[in-house]
Design a protein around this motif. Structure first.
Motif, short mmCIF file in Angstrom:
data_model
loop_
_atom_site.label_atom_id
_atom_site.label_comp_id
_atom_site.label_asym_id
_atom_site.label_seq_id
_atom_site.Cartn_x
_atom_site.Cartn_y
_atom_site.Cartn_z
N GLU A 131 -5.44 -4.93 3.22
CA GLU A 131 -6.10 -4.24 2.10
C GLU A 131 -5.24 -4.38 0.85
O GLU A 131 -4.01 -4.35 0.91
N LYS A 132 -5.87 -4.62 -0.29
CA LYS A 132 -5.25 -4.76 -1.60
C LYS A 132 -4.40 -6.02 -1.75
O LYS A 132 -3.67 -6.19 -2.72
N TYR A 174 -9.73 3.46 1.22
CA TYR A 174 -10.77 3.71 0.20
C TYR A 174 -10.18 4.14 -1.14
O TYR A 174 -10.91 4.37 -2.08
N SER A 231 -11.41 3.19 -4.52
CA SER A 231 -11.56 1.75 -4.70
C SER A 231 -13.03 1.43 -4.92
O SER A 231 -13.91 1.97 -4.25
N ARG A 232 -13.28 0.51 -5.86
CA ARG A 232 -14.66 0.35 -6.32
C ARG A 232 -15.56 -0.46 -5.38
O ARG A 232 -16.75 -0.21 -5.30
N GLN A 249 -7.51 3.72 -4.49
CA GLN A 249 -6.70 2.81 -5.29
C GLN A 249 -5.22 3.18 -5.14
O GLN A 249 -4.88 4.27 -4.69
N ALA A 271 -10.48 -5.60 -0.02
CA ALA A 271 -10.69 -4.20 0.31
C ALA A 271 -11.25 -4.14 1.73
O ALA A 271 -12.13 -4.93 2.08
N GLU A 282 -12.48 -6.88 -4.36
CA GLU A 282 -12.48 -6.08 -5.59
C GLU A 282 -12.56 -7.02 -6.80
O GLU A 282 -12.25 -8.20 -6.70
#
Lengths: 196, 276
Positions: free
Chosen positions: A70-71, B223, B33-34, B225, A97, A91
């Motif tokens: 993630e990220k 979920y 998070s979008r 940021q 994500a 994202e």
């Protein structure tokens, strides 16, 4: 052979289910170590059991295979695998994500969701590839990609281990390039040699 | 053929929803998070497709009943028992023996949703003879899911998989020892429930409310940021005793938090940390 143009392409998304590991390996093995475009792979896989998918795929390719974190920022020369039991989304800043929401078409990861997410963020800078599988996951995702003008490949159902997935994608989408695995790999490989 | 047009949820629509939820209901989703959040709203828009985005926005703002329905849909409430059996196995081996030195155990299961993992943990505690001295606090921002968690009644159709997960987690008996079957449901026995309390808590806006020996919060940080992740990890740090354990989801980490230095790694793969 008509050469395809990979200029402006920033991501390649591959989806598959039953028989998919072998099929993905077949494509990955054609790609050179300096392949400049990141690859994102969504395969239906068992959950709650240890998995050797990463090492199996790594054996077939010079790209670096890893599970998407993630990220994590998406970059070449990586081939990212969607982790078991998570949906994989992108994202706007082009990082991964993870999402642990409801299954879609009984699947998590869902090929549709990843492809739709990639269509939204990358538009026609993406290429979608759908391979063998026994359900119709991926067909909607491929539609999203086609709508943004992205080029899409579908494995020729007659050469697929399971026909349902590629057949569903072809039935519901116009203009997909339908061909056997070896030819898909060859097109990508030759195209890259063109832009270099 | 489709008669109504699909309400397309883009960046602008998401920001309007976030603002409305904050202004009318005091719930802050701005740090979410979008990608995932946008999808949740799109799902709701697709279901309630008659109308325009503005009618959706209006209903979310003004209609309390609709707001609660919306809240339940917008947060992910999917969970299962003994998800990632190797994680629960590691808890058995690496966490519970350490906790057994304590006279009493305070445990917080943050964002526990409908509670399946709370019961999983209670089973583990029981098998390590620690349940008697434990108090498990389950929290979530959504009051409806907490009702399910309190009842401990789950559809029986999932229990074949749960039983397999339990065995893979190192379970020695049969999971069916812990529940009664009734009309298609599995109802957990009261000796497990007796040690649990459930209450509303929002990780974004609510603070620390106790000191705990163990905090579990799995598949929630994904979920959020990065700044919100850091905020929540800070909250956990402040809510742990020294030597207390923090358990995250298998794809989560302390990477985006300055507080990571306050923890040592107990099991890197299973994302188990200990406050030092």
């Amino acid at each position: 052979m008509k050469l395809i143009n990979l200029k402006g392409i920033e991501i390649i998304a591959i989806g598959g289910s039953v028989g998919g590991i072998k099929a993905v390996s077949e494509i990955l093995k054609s790609l050179p170590a300096d392949f400049p475009i990141p690859v994102v792979i969504v395969l239906h896989r068992l959950r709650n059991v240890p998995s050797s998918l990463q090492s199996v795929l790594q054996h077939s390719t010079k790209l670096r295979v890893k599970e998407a974190d993630e990220k994590e920022t998406i970059a070449a020369p990586f081939a990212y695998i969607a982790p078991a039991n998570y949906h994989l989304l992108i994202e706007a800043d082009r990082t991964f994500a993870l999402d642990y929401s409801e299954t879609v078409k009984y699947s998590r990861p869902s090929i549709d969701l990843t492809f739709e997410s990639i269509a939204e963020i990358y538009g026609k800078a993406a290429i979608g590839i759908l391979l063998t599988g026994a359900n119709d996951d991926g067909a909607n995702g491929l539609s999203s990609l086609r709508k943004t003008g992205a080029m899409c490949y579908v494995q020729d159902p007659d050469t697929a281990f399971a026909k349902t997935m590629p057949q569903a994608a072809i039935t519901s989408n116009f203009g997909c390039r339908v061909m056997p695995l070896a030819k898909i790999g060859l097109e990508l490989k030759n195209a890259v040699h063109q832009i270099n | 053929m489709e008669n109504h047009k699909r309400i397309e949820i883009g960046e602008g629509e998401v920001e309007k929803i976030i603002e409305a939820l904050n202004r009318y209901h005091g719930i802050d989703f701005s740090g979410y998070s979008r990608a995932s959040f946008t999808r949740r709203i799109q799902r709701i828009a697709d279901k309630d497709a008659n109308g325009t985005f503005d009618t959706l926005l209006h209903r979310v703002s003004e209609n309390k009943d609709y707001f609660y329905k919306f809240l339940k849909e917008i947060t992910v409430n999917v969970t299962e028992m003994f998800r990632d059996p190797s994680f629960f196995n590691s808890v058995r081996k690496n966490v519970l023996p350490e906790l057994s030195r304590q006279q009493s155990l305070q445990i917080w299961h943050a964002a526990c949703s409908t509670g399946e993992e709370v019961y999983s943990l209670a089973v583990l505690l029981h098998e390590a003879s620690l349940l008697e001295r434990s108090t498990i606090r389950g929290t979530d921002l959504n009051p409806e899911v907490l009702l399910t968690a309190k009842q401990g009644v789950y559809p029986h159709r999932n229990f074949q998989e749960y039983g397999q997960n339990y065995e893979r987690s190192g379970g020695k008996v049969s999971l069916s020892e812990y529940y009664e079957a009734s009309y298609g449901n599995s109802i957990f026995k009261s000796f497990l429930k007796d040690k649990m309390t459930f209450s509303e808590h929002n990780l974004v806006t609510d603070g620390s409310f106790n000191k705990f020996n163990l905090i579990m919060c799995r598949n929630v940080l994904i979920y959020f940021q990065k700044p919100l992740q850091a905020h929540v990890v800070h909250l956990f740090k402040n809510s742990l005793v020294t030597g207390g354990f923090l358990c995250l989801g298998s794809k989560e980490s302390l990477l985006f938090s300055d507080d990571r230095l306050a923890f040592e790694v107990v099991d890197a793969k299973e994302k188990i940390y200990r406050k030092i």
